[in-house]
Design a protein around this motif. Structure first.
Motif: not given
Length: 241
Positions: A33-36, A177-187, A189-198, A202-205
């Motif tokens: 589930c999500t916070a929403d 599922l969060s996309v992070r800048t490094g391997p761990g929760t200490g990094y 989360r990437k912004r939407h515009d930092e993800l690849t086009k593909d 898959h990040d409709k929110d």
């Protein structure tokens, strides 16, 4: 520690809390589930909205619920002086991942230090309920105690079953599922515009999370985290395809 801010539409006004003496821990009693989702459920209860102040997801992401300084709606009779934290999952039947434990422990430690308190309780300590479940790792989160898994046999010839040594195509099994800048929760989360086009498809929110069913290519594994074109993903929520 990164707390993800959320904007909610509240049903009515929220009252400020005059004191903070304890933290009360809960589980969502939902495997995914999500916070929403929780906000919607609590609105349906006739409440102002999400009753918890924080929501810790299985991938280690920490979301803001109610503003930290207002009275929550999570433990009847104990809301006026407490902060409520909810963990995604159903811990009567599930076992919590180390990633989520680490995030919860970091959040609890942060709040203890911020408010100068030491009292942490389970929901069932103050109400007639089984929440947060018999499998909830209360000691590991509150006291930092973590059970150590037995070491593998030196003479074992079985092939490793961990996905950590296998690259290739995987499918996201978490609802977000969060996309992070490094391997761990200490990094962060990437912004939407930092993800690849593909990845952005898959990040409709547009919250830096990949949706359930997204297929990704894993190039590298590190400490249970997978490096993909968009960034690092928690391997607990990836299935080899």
């Amino acid at each position: 520690m990164n707390i993800i801010e959320k904007t909610y539409n509240w049903n009515g006004s929220l009252k400020n809390r005059t004191s903070t003496k304890r933290i009360i821990l809960h589980h969502a009693e939902s495997k995914s589930c999500t916070a929403d989702d929780i906000h919607s459920w609590h609105l349906a209860n006739g409440w102002a909205g999400i009753g918890y102040h924080f929501f810790v997801r299985k991938d280690g992401s920490i979301y803001r619920g109610r503003p930290e300084n207002v009275i929550g709606s999570h433990a009847k009779g104990s809301n006026s002086d407490s902060i409520g934290i909810c963990f995604e999952g159903s811990y009567m039947t599930e076992t919590m991942s180390q990633t989520q434990i680490n995030a919860g422990r970091e959040l609890v430690t942060y709040l203890k230090n911020k408010y100068g308190i030491s009292k942490v309780q389970k929901h069932k300590d103050v109400c007639s309920t089984n929440c947060p479940g018999t499998n909830f790792p209360f000691g590991a989160i509150v006291n930092g105690t973590v059970a150590t898994a037995p070491a593998p046999s030196q003479t074992s010839t079985a092939k490793p079953t961990s996905n950590e040594k296998v690259t290739g195509t995987y499918e996201v099994t978490a609802s977000d599922l969060s996309v992070r800048t490094g391997p761990g929760t200490g990094y962060r989360r990437k912004r939407h515009d930092e993800l690849t086009k593909d990845g952005q498809k898959h990040d409709k929110d547009k919250d830096g999370c990949l949706e359930k069913g997204t297929r990704v290519t894993v190039y590298e594994w590190k400490n249970g985290w997978a490096r993909t074109p968009s960034g690092w993903l928690c391997g607990d929520y990836l299935r080899k395809v």
